[in-house]
Design an enzyme around this catalytic site. Structure first.
Site, PDB file in Angstrom:
ATOM      1  N   GLU A 321       4.377   2.717  -4.575  1.00 38.64           N
ATOM      2  CA  GLU A 321       5.201   1.494  -4.542  1.00 38.64           C
ATOM      3  C   GLU A 321       5.055   0.743  -5.861  1.00 38.64           C
ATOM      4  OE1 GLU A 321       4.979   0.543   0.212  1.00 38.64           O
ATOM      5  OE2 GLU A 321       3.396  -0.299  -1.050  1.00 38.64           O
ATOM      6  N   CYS A 417       5.502  -6.023   6.185  1.00 33.57           N
ATOM      7  CA  CYS A 417       5.200  -7.135   5.291  1.00 33.57           C
ATOM      8  C   CYS A 417       6.450  -7.885   4.845  1.00 33.57           C
ATOM      9  CB  CYS A 417       4.429  -6.637   4.076  1.00 33.57           C
ATOM     10  SG  CYS A 417       5.198  -5.220   3.242  1.00 33.57           S
TER      11      CYS A 417
END
Length: 650
Positions: A321, A417
């Site tokens: 990521e 998230c």
């Protein structure tokens, strides 16, 4: 240049947003997203991935029996929801929501251990593993998010219970790690607590918290490296996920490969990086640390000038990521996590507090009108984790390298998230619109509403009106000003090539400095200022070093980036090229809700007829003229599933 003046933002509660564009989204968060997410956190939403976040706290509190379920950072989903809900309470009293929050705070307080430790992953059956794996686990990350929630709820309601819980939690961490001889020199594997400790310092005035934040940042990356020592020691060269042997820690992944003072290029996990950079900017400003602020400048310039997508997204690869390297900005495989862009807004906002440069407002605006809104559906119940700039649904389904890109928004995620991060950003939007210095009120964002900005010299009361981002005329009415020679400065967006400013219907003198137009005369009560920003749709090209965009252009009108969708232009969008000399015209309808405009221009489509049985043949240009329709990027995927493309051949 260093820190020459500290600029402040008004409290979120002092800014009332009444904007035709943004109010609908803020109401969507309050009326739909927060209740929807609360039901998910309580595992009461059928057909949605199990959260267990509330259940984990109830088990840790001894109120129920069971085992921990979810990611190691599952506690943070509840923390971000609480923070968003707290900001919502600043806008108006909501007794029912406040009661819900108070009840879960009671549970959180019961889940806290006697020494102040708070983390349900370890409290439920893993107490002996506390603080043994900072690199992989998220104890400080979860604590940081809950600290932010506690600070927000205290400011919204004046209630201290959660704040006191998190002060004890922070005190426990300060007793475990620090500079004193014999203390472990550990710091978080996922940065977050650093910026949270700044907020805790700001609401309590306790210097211990800003000192701990600064120490975490300064200790990071020092030799001998704590994460290497931990891997060799308490981790026994294994990963907690499987218990199997693991490679040495990748220090660049979480920006611990060198001192923060030496870092000039954004590397590693994009969200970790943004949260750390935001904390660095905070600490540099508060402690007047010029060296740390210079590092922030280097990192800012690297991100926004070499590694940021035109939409304001950040993070090029799904592997880790993460950022990759300068100008590597692939479109169809972009990771561009929503949380990374939220973090980039945090970084920009904090840089703005130490350096009033319009560039920071430009980036905040770019992210808000593009990534943030595209990452949520218009029903408030579906979300993008990844925000690509090109989508081919069949490839996303069948090509393993593209499966991280989803052509439709998801109801929830196992790693959830992003949805509560969107909620807490939008419910706190008021704090980003204005800033103030010694004698100047800065208007950073053009969002209609009223604000009472309290300064050391007195209070500004301002009303903004307009139809931004679709029209460039903004009306600013000065309802009151402090009793001093006060200025107003208006951010002139970087995309705007021509503008005009009037006061009470007449042109007014101004000077432009670092992206702001400072009105030359002091403003007076009752004065009406009008800003006219030219915002035609235009083609944007990327730096030639961005190989993914070679021979292509994007369409932008004002702060809004546009894209092509299969819905309007048919399948195989890659067969379309734009006529670079053709003008754009605004079109209404196009299946878009309300007054959201599409733009249309002339283009050409490569003919696909007579290719049966052939994969390659000598080049001959065969195409036909077509009307090309582009819609705002934030709207993509809200109609039917299909292809999408931001960068188009010209």
């Amino acid at each position: 240049m260093g820190i020459t003046e500290v600029y402040r933002a008004p409290e979120n509660r002092d800014v009332e947003i009444r904007d035709d564009f943004w109010s609908q989204y803020i109401e969507l968060v309050k009326d739909t997203m927060l209740p929807y997410q609360w039901e998910i956190l309580n595992d009461r939403m059928p057909g949605v991935e199990l959260s267990h976040a509330i259940q984990n706290f109830r088990i840790a509190a001894g109120l129920e029996e069971g085992e921990f379920y979810g990611e190691v950072f599952q506690d943070s989903d509840l923390a971000k929801w609480l923070e968003a809900a707290a900001y919502s309470l600043e806008g108006e009293a909501e007794p029912e929501l406040e009661n819900v929050i108070d009840e879960i705070i009671d549970v959180i307080a019961q889940a806290q251990q006697e020494d102040g430790y708070l983390d349900t992953y370890f409290s439920i059956g893993r107490k002996e593993q506390e603080w043994t794996n900072l690199y992989e686990c998220h104890e400080m990350y979860c604590a940081g998010h809950m600290i932010e929630a506690a600070a927000a709820y205290y400011k919204a309601t004046g209630k201290r219970k959660l704040l006191d819980v998190m002060c004890r939690c922070a005190d426990n961490i300060a007793e475990k790690f620090g500079p004193a001889p014999g203390m472990p020199k550990g710091y978080p594997g996922h940065q977050e607590i650093e910026l949270a400790l700044v907020k805790l310092y700001e609401v309590t005035g306790n210097e211990k918290y800003i000192s701990l934040s600064r120490w975490f940042l300064e200790e990071r990356g020092k030799e001998p490296n704590y994460f290497v020592q931990e891997w060799e020691g308490t981790r026994n060269k294994r990963t907690f996920k499987t218990g199997l042997p693991s490679d040495p820690p990748d220090l660049s992944y979480n920006q611990s490969h060198m001192s923060v003072f030496s870092q000039k290029h954004a590397v590693g996990h994009a969200v970790r990086a943004m949260y750390m950079y935001a904390a660095m900017a905070d600490v540099a400003r508060i402690t007047e640390d010029e060296e740390m602020f210079l590092s922030c400048r280097h990192l800012w310039e690297n991100v926004v000038n070499r590694q940021m997508y035109i939409t304001g997204a950040a993070g090029s690869t799904h592997t880790g990521e993460a950022f990759t390297f300068d100008y590597d900005l692939p479109n169809e495989t972009a990771y561009a996590e929503t949380c990374a862009s939220v973090g980039l807004i945090f970084f920009a906002h904090r840089m703005q507090k130490a350096d009033m440069d319009g560039n920071y407002g430009d980036v905040i605006e770019r992210i808000l009108y593009n990534v943030i809104l595209s990452s949520m559906s218009r029903d408030g119940k579906h979300f993008f984790y990844v925000n690509p700039l090109e989508v081919w649904p069949e490839a996303n389904e069948k090509n393993p390298d593209r499966r991280h890109v989803k052509p439709v928004r998801q109801t929830w995620f196992g790693c959830a998230c992003c949805p509560p991060n969107i909620a807490r950003l939008l419910t706190s939007l008021g704090q980003y619109i204005y800033s103030y210095g010694r004698d100047t009120l800065f208007i950073n964002l053009y969002i209609a509403g009223e604000a009472g900005v309290k300064t050391d010299s007195g209070e500004y009361k301002i009303r903004q009106e307009g139809n931004y981002p679709w029209e460039g005329e903004i009306k600013i009415t000065v309802q009151s000003v402090p009793d001093c020679a006060c200025q107003i400065a208006l951010r002139i967006p970087g995309w705007c090539e021509n503008f005009e400013i009037q006061s009470d219907g007449k042109p007014i003198a101004y000077r432009v400095e670092k992206g702001y137009a400072y009105l030359e005369k002091a403003v007076a009560k009752g004065e009406e200022i009008r800003l006219f920003l030219s915002m035609p749709a235009k083609l944007i090209q990327a730096n030639p070093k961005v190989r993914a965009d070679a021979g292509k252009a994007a369409i932008q009108k004002g702060p809004v980036v546009y894209c092509l969708e299969q819905e309007d232009n048919g399948e195989n969008l890659s067969a379309i090229r734009l006529d670079a000399k053709s003008r754009f015209k605004t079109v209404r309808g196009a299946g878009l809700p309300g007054s959201i405009p599409a733009v249309m221009t002339k283009g050409y489509r490569t003919l696909e007829e007579n290719w049966e049985g052939e994969l390659y043949r000598p080049y001959v240009l065969r195409e036909r003229e077509i009307d090309v329709i582009a819609v705002p990027y934030f709207m993509w995927g809200n109609r039917n599933t299909g292809e999408m493309q931001v960068w188009i051949r010209v």
